[in-house]
Design a protein around this motif. Sequence first.
Motif, PDB file in Angstrom:
ATOM      1  N   VAL A  12       0.801  -1.055  -0.062  1.00 51.84           N
ATOM      2  CA  VAL A  12      -0.034  -0.106   0.030  1.00 51.84           C
ATOM      3  C   VAL A  12       0.868   1.333   0.085  1.00 51.84           C
ATOM      4  N   GLN A  13       0.199   2.378  -0.611  1.00 53.66           N
ATOM      5  CA  GLN A  13       1.164   3.595  -0.519  1.00 53.66           C
ATOM      6  C   GLN A  13       0.712   4.325   1.004  1.00 53.66           C
ATOM      7  N   GLY A  15      -0.104   6.473   3.740  1.00 55.02           N
ATOM      8  CA  GLY A  15      -1.339   7.091   4.000  1.00 55.02           C
ATOM      9  C   GLY A  15      -2.790   6.349   4.077  1.00 55.02           C
ATOM     10  N   GLY A  16      -2.415   5.047   3.189  1.00 51.15           N
ATOM     11  CA  GLY A  16      -3.338   4.139   2.944  1.00 51.15           C
ATOM     12  C   GLY A  16      -3.796   3.428   4.356  1.00 51.15           C
ATOM     13  N   SER A  17      -4.677   2.441   3.907  1.00 50.31           N
ATOM     14  CA  SER A  17      -5.159   1.540   5.239  1.00 50.31           C
ATOM     15  C   SER A  17      -5.054   0.066   4.649  1.00 50.31           C
ATOM     16  N   LEU A  18      -4.961  -0.853   5.604  1.00 53.68           N
ATOM     17  CA  LEU A  18      -4.812  -2.374   5.354  1.00 53.68           C
ATOM     18  C   LEU A  18      -5.545  -2.998   6.683  1.00 53.68           C
ATOM     19  N   ARG A  66      -3.450   4.967  15.146  1.00 48.67           N
ATOM     20  CA  ARG A  66      -3.630   4.455  14.001  1.00 48.67           C
ATOM     21  C   ARG A  66      -4.010   2.831  13.517  1.00 48.67           C
ATOM     22  N   GLN A  81      -6.541  -3.568  12.198  1.00 53.69           N
ATOM     23  CA  GLN A  81      -7.039  -2.622  11.149  1.00 53.69           C
ATOM     24  C   GLN A  81      -6.014  -1.221  11.339  1.00 53.69           C
ATOM     25  N   ASN A  83      -4.458   2.192   9.820  1.00 51.23           N
ATOM     26  CA  ASN A  83      -4.785   3.422   8.894  1.00 51.23           C
ATOM     27  C   ASN A  83      -3.620   4.261   9.003  1.00 51.23           C
ATOM     28  N   SER A  84      -3.613   5.065   8.187  1.00 50.62           N
ATOM     29  CA  SER A  84      -2.576   6.209   8.007  1.00 50.62           C
ATOM     30  C   SER A  84      -1.254   5.594   7.823  1.00 50.62           C
ATOM     31  N   LYS A  86       2.526   4.447   7.259  1.00 50.77           N
ATOM     32  CA  LYS A  86       3.843   4.970   6.892  1.00 50.77           C
ATOM     33  C   LYS A  86       4.846   3.878   6.332  1.00 50.77           C
ATOM     34  N   VAL A 116       4.703  -0.648   2.641  1.00 48.16           N
ATOM     35  CA  VAL A 116       4.415   0.667   2.598  1.00 48.16           C
ATOM     36  C   VAL A 116       5.488   1.183   1.808  1.00 48.16           C
TER      37      VAL A 116
END
Length: 118
Positions: A12-13, A15-18, A66, A81, A83-84, A86, A116
Motif C-alpha cells: 500500500v501507499q 497514508g493508506g489502510s490495510l 492509527r 486495522q 490506518n494512516s 507509514k 508501505v
Amino acid sequence: QVQLVESGGGLVQAGGSLRLSCAASGRTFSSYTMGWHRQAPGKQRELVAAIVSGGGTNYADSVKGRFTISRDNVKNTVSLQMNSLKPEDTGVYYCAARAVRKILYDYWGQGTQVTVSP
C-alpha cells in the motif's frame, strides 16, 4: 493448543489502510491474550498491539491512534486495522497467542508481509 494463520498483507501507499486477519483454532482461544508483532529486515521483532481476554488493548506508541486490534471470540479471529500507514510500518506481521499462565507468547502464525511505499 492454538494454531494461527495470518492473512491480509499487501503493498500500500503511505497514508493508506490495510486490515490484517488472524484465524485461530483451539477451544481455549477466548482466554488467551492475542498480539500482533512485526519485524522489519535487520530489526528486532516488536509487539505493536495486544488484546487481552477481557477486551482491553495495548498499543506501541508508534501506532497509537492509527492501528486498532479487535477479536471475535465466537469466530476465533483477531484483526488489526491499520490506518494512516507509514513506510516505517513495513515488515512481516505475525499473530501470536499467550496463555494466561505464561509470560511469553507461545503460539505464532507464519506471518504476512506488509509493505508501505512512500
